[in-house]
Design a protein around this motif. Structure first.
Motif, PDB file in Angstrom:
ATOM      1  N   ARG A 208       0.818  -1.218   0.000  1.00  0.00           N
ATOM      2  CA  ARG A 208       0.000   0.000   0.000  1.00  0.00           C
ATOM      3  C   ARG A 208       0.847   1.261   0.000  1.00  0.00           C
ATOM      4  N   LYS A 209       2.069   1.171   0.518  1.00  0.00           N
ATOM      5  CA  LYS A 209       2.968   2.322   0.575  1.00  0.00           C
ATOM      6  C   LYS A 209       3.792   2.486  -0.704  1.00  0.00           C
ATOM      7  N   GLY A 210       3.498   1.677  -1.722  1.00  0.00           N
ATOM      8  CA  GLY A 210       4.166   1.838  -3.012  1.00  0.00           C
ATOM      9  C   GLY A 210       5.624   1.437  -3.012  1.00  0.00           C
ATOM     10  N   SER A 280       3.165   6.369  -1.708  1.00  0.00           N
ATOM     11  CA  SER A 280       1.929   5.696  -1.290  1.00  0.00           C
ATOM     12  C   SER A 280       0.930   5.584  -2.441  1.00  0.00           C
ATOM     13  N   LEU A 281       0.220   4.463  -2.469  1.00  0.00           N
ATOM     14  CA  LEU A 281      -0.817   4.245  -3.474  1.00  0.00           C
ATOM     15  C   LEU A 281      -2.177   4.734  -2.990  1.00  0.00           C
ATOM     16  N   SER A 301       5.931  13.486  -3.660  1.00  0.00           N
ATOM     17  CA  SER A 301       4.916  12.528  -3.244  1.00  0.00           C
ATOM     18  C   SER A 301       3.924  12.254  -4.364  1.00  0.00           C
ATOM     19  N   THR A 302       3.305  11.086  -4.286  1.00  0.00           N
ATOM     20  CA  THR A 302       2.237  10.748  -5.216  1.00  0.00           C
ATOM     21  C   THR A 302       0.992  11.588  -4.909  1.00  0.00           C
ATOM     22  N   THR A 319       3.147  13.989  -7.927  1.00  0.00           N
ATOM     23  CA  THR A 319       3.300  13.166  -9.125  1.00  0.00           C
ATOM     24  C   THR A 319       2.192  12.122  -9.172  1.00  0.00           C
ATOM     25  N   GLU A 320       2.087  11.484 -10.314  1.00  0.00           N
ATOM     26  CA  GLU A 320       1.161  10.358 -10.435  1.00  0.00           C
ATOM     27  C   GLU A 320       1.814   9.113  -9.822  1.00  0.00           C
ATOM     28  N   PRO A 321       1.023   8.142  -9.388  1.00  0.00           N
ATOM     29  CA  PRO A 321       1.596   6.936  -8.768  1.00  0.00           C
ATOM     30  C   PRO A 321       2.145   5.943  -9.779  1.00  0.00           C
ATOM     31  N   ASN A 322       3.136   6.395 -10.548  1.00  0.00           N
ATOM     32  CA  ASN A 322       3.826   5.500 -11.481  1.00  0.00           C
ATOM     33  C   ASN A 322       5.289   5.927 -11.565  1.00  0.00           C
TER      34      ASN A 322
END
Length: 433
Positions: A208-210, A280-281, A301-302, A319-322
């Motif tokens: 969950r924390k990417g 993090s997601l 951060s995402t 940022t985006e989560p990628n």
């Protein structure tokens, strides 16, 4: 108006995390304001019974075994004798439950409602709607909040999420963010290594924390920037992935894994860094990025959950989560550092102190307490009607059985036979002096 408040959650010290920190700091501030606060949680190892913490915070470590992920089994009826005894002994007015994952908080709030007490619930997380785990948790919290006097969320995104999944009236939900002790998280630029850019990660090493994103970023960023190194604090099932990346890329001298840390040690890690990375997601409110900003770090951060609400644009790179988006955010941040486009660390600390301080958070929480304490006490029929709205009719059997058990204990162990604990709040001590 002073209250007797019982904080309830499965998550508390010696376990470490954002929920635990929130409960502890809020309790300390309420104690300083003259309220009586006790904490109820399950036992941790050999930590069983009553313990006292700073400023006389009384903690009941109930002898209940953990079922899964530091949570007790949600029986709803087996712990009635223990919880009732504590509530009566401490003469509690308000039960404040924390975290949707905490089965103990749900149980205590049910018992408190049937005993005529007021209940408040703080939701610290975001949940989805698709997978089985989220569906079960959402229905569970819908049942609990159907008869809760008031709910608190830590961000506006969190409020929207809670209102949707728990089907609770938005008028009964308030937004009160977390806070940080900026006097503990102060900058110290002298700890940074010259001619080196240190990226700090402080997080539980879970999906969950990417952490999967972090692992890929480490390899790509270190190969492009020779002056970049990583300092990672935290532990979890994904630690093996980071160790694998470090070994495969030969980055033993540039990636340091510190493992699990006490919260008192986090500041000593943060001040060594230039950039704080959060991948993090999902996140309702990220305490770690506020602590990092308070220490003067630039934050990358995402853009998920309530994170965009936490810090102003000049203190965070969203940022985006990628991986590509995170790499771009980190590269922009590195370039700004090289060009000297940085905000003074001490100015960051002052700004965060203005945005998030426990005095303000406590005052806003007291307003909620004052509001719920003035509400009329519900009858058993009104409680049942509230639970009917969640359309889980078999749960009415649980409510009825819980009420019968409470009446049985009122007869077998009457309140007059329970030793009442003395109130030693700061207001009481002042009057004694």
């Amino acid at each position: 108006m002073y209250h007797r408040i019982c904080m309830v959650s499965d998550f508390f010290f010696p376990n470490m995390g954002g929920v635990e920190e929130h409960i502890y700091n809020l309790s300390q501030c309420l104690l300083l304001r003259g309220h009586k606060v006790v904490m109820v949680t399950h036992s941790y190892g050999d930590r069983i019974g009553v313990r006292y913490m700073t400023n006389g915070l009384k903690v009941y470590y109930l002898p209940i075994r953990v079922f899964y992920n530091q949570c007790v089994l949600p029986t709803m009826i087996c712990n009635i004798p223990l919880i009732r005894y504590v509530l009566v002994r401490e003469r509690i007015d308000i039960i404040h439950g924390h975290s949707a994952f905490s089965a103990l908080a749900h149980e205590a709030m049910l018992i408190g409602n049937l005993m005529g007490l007021k209940t408040v619930f703080t939701d610290h997380s975001l949940f989805g709607f698709a997978d089985a785990s989220a569906a079960i948790t959402n229905k569970f919290i819908q049942i609990t909040l159907s008869d809760c006097n008031h709910c608190i969320c830590v961000s506006h995104t969190g409020k929207e999420n809670t209102v949707l999944r728990a089907k609770v009236d938005s008028k009964r939900v308030s937004v009160i963010p977390n806070a940080v002790d900026t006097y503990s998280f102060t900058p110290d630029p002298s700890q940074r290594i010259k001619n080196q850019i240190t990226v700090v990660v402080v997080s539980r090493l879970v999906y969950r924390k990417g952490v999967d994103l972090t692992a890929q970023i480490i390899g790509d960023l270190c190969s492009k920037y020779k002056e970049v190194c990583f300092l990672i604090a935290g532990d979890g099932p994904k630690r093996g992935l980071l160790e694998e990346i470090r070994e495969r890329r030969g980055l033993q001298d540039r990636v340091t894994l510190l493992g699990s840390l006490e919260h008192s040690q986090v500041r000593n890690v943060l001040v060594k860094g230039d950039i704080f990375l959060n991948t993090s997601l999902t996140e309702a409110y990220c305490m770690a990025i506020v602590e990092a900003a308070s220490c003067g770090l630039k934050v990358v951060s995402t853009r998920v959950g309530g994170i965009p609400e936490v810090l102003p644009e000049d203190l965070i790179y969203l940022t985006e989560p990628n991986v590509p988006s995170l790499l771009k955010g980190l590269e922009d941040c590195i370039n700004d550092l090289k060009m000297g486009k940085v905000v003074c660390p001490y100015e960051c600390n002052i700004r965060v102190r203005k945005y998030y301080n426990w005095k303000n958070i406590t005052s806003r929480t007291e307003i909620v307490y004052k509001k719920v304490i003035q509400e009329n006490t519900k009858t058993l029929g009104e409680h049942i009607h509230c639970y009917l709205t969640c359309n889980v009719w078999p749960f009415l059997l649980v409510v009825s059985l819980s009420f019968i058990i409470l009446q049985f204990y009122e007869y077998m162990v009457p309140r007059k036979n329970i030793d009442i604990a003395q109130d030693f709040s700061h207001k009481y001590q002042k009057n004694v002096k």
